[in-house]
Design an enzyme around this catalytic site. Structure first.
Site, PDB file in Angstrom:
ATOM      1  N   GLU A  95      -9.379  16.472 -13.660  1.00 36.20           N
ATOM      2  CA  GLU A  95     -10.050  15.197 -13.898  1.00 36.20           C
ATOM      3  C   GLU A  95      -9.068  14.066 -14.189  1.00 36.20           C
ATOM      4  O   GLU A  95      -9.285  12.921 -13.763  1.00 36.20           O
ATOM      5  CB  GLU A  95     -11.037  15.340 -15.062  1.00 36.20           C
ATOM      6  CG  GLU A  95     -12.208  16.265 -14.778  1.00 36.20           C
ATOM      7  CD  GLU A  95     -11.913  17.730 -15.044  1.00 36.20           C
ATOM      8  OE1 GLU A  95     -12.807  18.571 -14.811  1.00 36.20           O
ATOM      9  OE2 GLU A  95     -10.780  18.041 -15.495  1.00 36.20           O
ATOM     10  N   ARG A 151     -12.307  14.538 -20.394  1.00 37.72           N
ATOM     11  CA  ARG A 151     -10.963  15.097 -20.271  1.00 37.72           C
ATOM     12  C   ARG A 151      -9.968  14.072 -19.724  1.00 37.72           C
ATOM     13  O   ARG A 151      -8.766  14.282 -19.779  1.00 37.72           O
ATOM     14  CB  ARG A 151     -10.994  16.322 -19.353  1.00 37.72           C
ATOM     15  CG  ARG A 151     -12.098  17.305 -19.687  1.00 37.72           C
ATOM     16  CD  ARG A 151     -11.988  18.585 -18.901  1.00 37.72           C
ATOM     17  NE  ARG A 151     -11.053  19.495 -19.544  1.00 37.72           N
ATOM     18  CZ  ARG A 151     -10.774  20.711 -19.107  1.00 37.72           C
ATOM     19  NH1 ARG A 151     -11.340  21.151 -18.002  1.00 37.72           N
ATOM     20  NH2 ARG A 151      -9.929  21.486 -19.749  1.00 37.72           N
ATOM     21  N   LYS A 195     -15.717  37.562  -5.436  1.00 39.57           N
ATOM     22  CA  LYS A 195     -16.824  36.926  -6.132  1.00 39.57           C
ATOM     23  C   LYS A 195     -18.146  37.453  -5.563  1.00 39.57           C
ATOM     24  O   LYS A 195     -18.327  37.514  -4.354  1.00 39.57           O
ATOM     25  CB  LYS A 195     -16.746  35.403  -5.964  1.00 39.57           C
ATOM     26  CG  LYS A 195     -17.606  34.621  -6.950  1.00 39.57           C
ATOM     27  CD  LYS A 195     -17.293  33.138  -6.880  1.00 39.57           C
ATOM     28  CE  LYS A 195     -18.065  32.368  -7.955  1.00 39.57           C
ATOM     29  NZ  LYS A 195     -17.777  30.933  -7.933  1.00 39.57           N
TER      30      LYS A 195
END
Length: 640
Positions: A378, A406, A288
């Site tokens: 979630e 969600r 990254k």
């Protein structure tokens, strides 16, 4: 200022142009693409590290596959900047995430190359599998379908559900797992690249398939030789490629890991995988922030979306204020939960992969045994919190409003039906700004207030947030407690006030007035304070009531309002349909009152990205929009 692209990148207006390059030129193009992203984000801001990490993968994908005929699906979308630049949006890339500019995420309305709109994680495999099954049904079996998913998104349950389904399909689905870990052991990496070369080569797969067919003819003479050879093959893979166990147990052929920054090798691997039928997964290892030292070697969270920065020094530009500034609401939450937890040993903190974004990291650092990051999950976060509550603990489950959507079934089934005292702190309520419609917290008032055994509240300032949190951790007979607050700063620089309990379901009078009453919920009430200053200059004297609770409503206060006023404006930073204004109108009807009510809030349409104040103005509930609504209502003849 417009950023000038490199010589090769300047000629790429579509993947068709990219395919004209020689394989040797792809290395130079990757460098130019990476530099173009760095230059633009340093000047204009935006997400950063994720897209730098997949530059070579992006180039290789569009070079090998016939996009957009072949369907390329990006997970989350933070990593799709290079994709946008290579697919015709290079010259407008500087408008990325700006009001009326291009979206920061893939978006179907924006480009035919954006095959699926994203913003929430873990959706790519499901979407690509649906596309693949559709292609098979329509007789388009030559069509390829590629899902690019990051290792973080793999923690989402939806990704596993999709892989479970993909394993029993017979589709041209390629899942690319972008594993952007910090480093990779060169020796292990070289061995695994070698194994990948073997397992993806045409020769290997041709021989494997021929042997498989031959072995099938001998099964009638005794023990099934396919089964024996399969066990041997799986044993070798289990020994040398421990990562393959999970994926191959789901019947996904596993390849990798490979170096995701070797564009030439990536092209070679992808070309081979195109000819391997059925569902498969390619594991690539990337870094990254690759190619920009401060992002590559520094804090990954900071460089995920650093804002504007000095490209040369790596210094991130921060606004300098001469006077103390109000804190962000998320930081008030983070410090307050620690204060409360120091005095109440039953308080626990939970967040689904957003410890920094929600400031739960403050508690995680201070009390690591009492604060949990459960990953991008979630649904699990909510039911895990419910489990804590059954044992007498006091969970504060901090989820962005848009992500709480969600886990709606878990809120109803696992929390509210069981009447468990779980506290939900919904960060990023209202407009989320430049992240756009996938991140706007537009619906939480409407979807939370309709559930039994649920309290729904919203503070107008930092002091009120602390008081609501203090109230939520006190013993109560049952019921979930929702506290919603927006992204960004509050209004109080001196916010560390002693906390005190608020009687649940009570509002407060901010300003006495006449003729028009303005009822607000949450931080948006501060716009009304500003609007009232404008209105006073016009000779108008509206009253202002901060309701604090949508459920239960302060009925005593509402009786007072409806007995005095026939002109009422409601203001909320949530959807108008089913929201706070609707709750007030329902109260009026249920109790036989008659009044003219003007509801301000998020309209029944998708609102795009932009700064919060820009979007509030677009939807006519910025201070001027509120003032105009009051002026119009004051001038109207109401005969009810």
């Amino acid at each position: 200022m417009l950023i000038e692209p490199g010589k090769l990148l300047a000629e790429i207006n579509s993947p068709a142009d990219l395919k004209k390059l020689s394989p040797e030129q792809l290395v130079t193009l990757s460098t130019e693409l990476r530099d173009f992203i760095i230059d633009n984000v340093s000047v204009y801001g935006g997400h950063f590290g994720a897209s730098l990490g997949v530059v070579e993968l992006t180039v290789a994908l569009h070079y090998v596959f016939n996009t957009p005929y072949d369907q390329l699906v990006w997970d989350v979308g933070h990593q799709a900047y290079g994709h946008k630049i290579l697919t015709g949006r290079r010259d407008v890339f500087h408008t990325n995430r700006l009001y009326n500019g291009i979206s920061g995420f893939p978006k179907r309305k924006e480009s035919e190359y954006d095959t699926f709109g994203v913003g929430h994680s873990s959706t790519s495999i499901s979407a690509a599998l649906g596309m693949a099954e559709a292609s098979h049904f329509l007789g388009m079996d030559d069509k390829q379908h590629i899902a690019v998913i990051g290792d973080g998104a793999m923690t989402g349950g939806l990704a596993f559900e999709a892989m479970n389904h993909a394993g029993v399909s017979n589709t041209n689905l390629l899942i690319i797992l972008n594993d952007n870990c910090m480093s990779i052991d060169p020796n292990v990496g070289a061995l695994k690249d070698y194994l990948t070369d073997i397992t993806t080569s045409h020769t290997y797969n041709k021989v494997r398939d021929e042997i498989w067919n031959v072995l099938g003819k001998f099964s009638k003479f005794g023990p099934n030789p396919r089964e024996i050879v399969g066990k041997i093959e799986n044993s070798i893979k289990s020994l040398l490629l421990s990562q393959s166990n999970l994926f191959e147990s789901l019947n996904l052929r596993y390849f990798g890991p490979v170096d995701g920054h070797d564009v030439s090798h990536m092209v070679h691997v992808l070309k081979d995988l195109k000819d391997i039928k059925g569902p498969k997964i390619l594991h690539i290892v990337t870094t990254k922030g690759k190619g920009y030292a401060p992002a590559e070697n520094g804090d990954k969270t900071t460089w995920h979306a650093p804002g504007k920065f000095d490209k040369v020094t790596g210094e991130i530009h921060k606004k300098v204020h001469e006077t103390p500034q109000p804190p962000k609401y998320q930081d008030v939450f983070g410090h307050t939960i620690v204060e409360l937890a120091e005095k109440n040993d039953k308080i626990m903190g939970i967040t689904p992969a957003m410890p920094s974004g929600s400031s739960m990291n403050i508690m995680m650092n201070a009390m690591p045994e009492r604060a949990f990051d459960v990953g991008i999950a979630e649904q699990h976060a909510v039911t895990f919190s419910a489990g804590l509550a059954t044992q007498g603990l006091i969970p504060f489950c901090n989820i962005y409003s848009t992500f709480m959507q969600r886990s709606y079934d878990q809120v109803i089934h696992d929390v509210c039906i069981q009447d468990l005292p779980v506290n939900f702190c919904l960060d990023r309520a209202g407009f989320a700004g430049a992240d756009g419609p996938t991140h706007h917290g537009a619906y939480d008032i409407a979807y939370m207030r309709c559930i039994p055994n649920m309290i729904v509240s919203s503070p107008m300032n930092e002091e009120e947030l602390r008081n609501l949190m203090f109230t939520a951790q006190l013993p109560r007979e049952g019921g979930a407690f929702t506290i919603r607050y927006p992204r960004g700063q509050g209004v109080m620089s001196d916010w560390r006030k002693p906390m005190q309990a608020i009687e649940i379901g009570t509002g407060r009078t901010v300003r006495e007035g006449s003729e028009v009453a303005i009822l607000t919920i949450g931080h948006i009430g501060n716009y009304v304070v500003e609007a009232c200053e404008y209105l006073q200059e016009d000779g108008l004297d509206p009253a202002h009531y901060d309701m604090r609770f949508v459920k239960p409503l302060d009925e005593a206060l509402l009786h007072k309002v409806f007995k005095k006023f026939r002109k009422i404006v409601t203001v909320e930073d949530g959807c108008i349909m089913g929201g706070f204004g609707s709750a007030v109108a329902e109260f009026m009807v249920d109790h036989g009152y008659q009044a003219r009510i003007e509801r301000l809030g998020i309209p029944d349409r998708i609102v795009e990205h932009g700064e919060q104040r820009e979007l509030h103005a677009e939807c006519n509930f910025d201070p001027e929009g509120i003032a105009n609504a009051v002026r119009k209502l004051a001038e109207s003849n109401v005969t009810v």
